[in-house]
Write a protein that holds these residues in place. Structure first.
Motif, mmCIF file in Angstrom:
data_model
loop_
_atom_site.group_PDB
_atom_site.id
_atom_site.type_symbol
_atom_site.label_atom_id
_atom_site.label_comp_id
_atom_site.label_asym_id
_atom_site.label_seq_id
_atom_site.Cartn_x
_atom_site.Cartn_y
_atom_site.Cartn_z
ATOM 1 N N GLN A 117 65.998 50.238 31.208
ATOM 2 C CA GLN A 117 66.820 51.384 30.856
ATOM 3 C C GLN A 117 68.285 50.964 30.818
ATOM 4 N N THR A 123 66.191 52.776 25.896
ATOM 5 C CA THR A 123 65.134 52.277 26.771
ATOM 6 C C THR A 123 64.244 51.325 25.994
ATOM 7 N N THR A 201 60.336 60.592 29.973
ATOM 8 C CA THR A 201 60.941 60.285 31.255
ATOM 9 C C THR A 201 59.952 60.618 32.370
ATOM 10 N N SER A 255 65.398 63.296 33.005
ATOM 11 C CA SER A 255 66.296 63.223 31.847
ATOM 12 C C SER A 255 67.737 63.442 32.270
ATOM 13 N N ARG A 258 69.113 60.285 33.803
ATOM 14 C CA ARG A 258 69.495 59.304 32.774
ATOM 15 C C ARG A 258 70.835 59.675 32.143
ATOM 16 N N GLU A 294 62.167 58.690 38.964
ATOM 17 C CA GLU A 294 61.402 58.695 37.712
ATOM 18 C C GLU A 294 60.193 57.775 37.802
#
Length: 431
Positions: A117, A123, A201, A255, A258, A294
């Motif tokens: 990531q 990703t 995710t 999400s 991220r 995650e």
């Protein structure tokens, strides 16, 4: 299995479903009559649309702005535009699925790549721990996906050119949706992406769909074989929709993490000067603080249960184990998937489960009445005797009844006082 045919429309009545199919080229048509229709036809499900079932959607971009806050989001977008001319993403992701025999790419990316990531938002996923990869990267607003060169797209993000064969390249839009219903009037049911779309995710989308197939499959088989009732199918929606909502919430949370990593990223992190060292340390601390849930959400992956299901017998004693995203507590609480373990003789306990219902008996109890009640309703039931102290401790009760989908239907330290009531409940007759 018939390839090259798609559902055009269907009609259902009290006895079954009539489905009209059309060939891929539009020239051929067929009509099929069946007892049930299961719509596993993806996010744009024609089956769901004809049933008139709506999707409840969480707007992903609005959610991310709300989670990060407008000032932080605006600052992130402004920095990215000043540094690289990157335009705000419009919700689309560009996917490139490719193979490569260039082993040097592994060395550049740290020796082994399974799930890389980037703080820039893209990703890279290894699909086979070998030569096949998938890149997902956000697209800026106004970008024409049809004009993107997939090879250049990958090379720009990985940071070097290498030989590759592109298998698939296209834009897609992540969505956070769950259908308002999983079926209507008992003859047409939905599963998989037809009833939920979850961003990757966490990797919950496919797993949630497989769970749907298992949950609907055993219930449908039970009804067709005569010992199950339509109540099992209604319970399928109750059980699986709750899981989809929980998994959607977890994917949304990941999400947001991220997005927070991207908001913390500064282009100076790529500099070899002192400012680059400082930026990398700051980014590293931020990533550490945000955590790796995650990839470690065992409570989501293993700890889901159907404890409010109408076809599960509630436990009159004790308190249900706490459910969190990050923790999995092994339990046979009704509705849970029982823990997996090896017995002292080396056998896997799960290998002893039967295709129908399995009554695990950890102590000497006369369960003849329960067996007779199951036989009266033609419900398939096998008794498995287990004499293993560790297994008994882990399974918490002397008697644990496991469903065909390997979820606990009932448990107790003594046989049930009304065995026929238990059997009727777990086969959906009380709904």
């Amino acid at each position: 299995m018939q390839y090259g045919w798609a559902l055009e429309s269907f009609e259902q009545d009290t006895e079954g479903v009539t489905a009209r199919l059309v060939s891929a080229n539009g020239d051929g048509r067929r009509t099929i009559r069946a007892q049930y229709l299961i719509g596993c036809d993806g996010a744009g499900s024609r089956t769901r649309r004809q049933l008139g079932i709506d999707l409840h959607e969480i707007d992903l971009r609005r959610m991310l702005v709300k989670e990060l806050g407008l000032p932080r989001t605006a600052a992130m977008l402004a920095r990215a535009f000043r540094a690289t001319g990157e335009r705000p993403m419009d919700g689309r992701i560009y996917l490139v699925h490719f193979t490569t025999s260039d082993r040097k790419i592994f060395q550049r990316l740290g020796g082994h790549v399974w799930h890389l990531q980037s703080p820039e938002g893209w990703t890279l996923i290894s699909q086979n721990d070998g030569d096949t990869f998938t890149l997902h990267a956000p697209l800026g607003a106004g970008t024409d996906a049809d004009r993107v060169d997939p090879r250049a797209f990958v090379h720009e993000r990985v940071g070097r050119r290498f030989e590759m064969d592109v298998l698939v390249a296209n834009a897609w839009t992540p969505r956070l949706t769950v259908a308002d219903s999983y079926g209507r009037r008992g003859r047409v049911w939905l599963a998989g992406d037809a009833v939920h779309q979850i961003p990757p995710t966490g990797g919950y989308g496919m797993n949630t769909g497989v769970g749907d197939a298992v949950g609907l499959g055993w219930a449908l088989a039970a009804v067709l074989r005569g010992w199950g009732t339509p109540g099992l199918l209604r319970a399928y929606e109750h059980e699986r929709r709750a899981v989809a909502l929980r998994n959607r919430g977890a994917a949304a949370r990941h999400s947001a993490v991220r997005a927070a990593v991207k908001a913390a990223h500064r282009t100076t992190a790529h500099s070899e000067r002192w400012s680059g060292t400082r930026a990398r340390r700051r980014l590293g601390r931020e990533i550490t603080d945000l955590g790796n849930l995650e990839n470690e959400a065992l409570g989501i992956e293993l700890g889901y249960r159907y404890d409010t299901s109408p076809v599960v017998c509630p436990d009159p004693d004790g308190r249900a184990p706490r459910q969190t995203m990050d923790e999995y507590t092994p339990s046979t609480w009704p509705g849970a998937r029982p823990p997996s373990l090896l017995l002292q003789d080396g056998r896997a306990l799960f290998d002893l489960f039967h295709p129908g219902f399995t009554l695990l008996r950890f102590a000497d109890h006369d369960v003849t009445a329960l067996i007779d009640a199951a036989a009266e309703r033609t419900l398939p039931l096998e008794v498995v005797d287990v004499r293993d102290a560790h297994a008994r401790t882990l399974y918490e009760r002397d008697l644990v009844l496991v469903r065909p989908d390997q979820h606990v239907a009932w448990r107790g330290d003594t046989p049930p006082a009304d065995p026929l009531h238990v059997i009727d409940r777990i086969r959906g007759a009380h709904q």
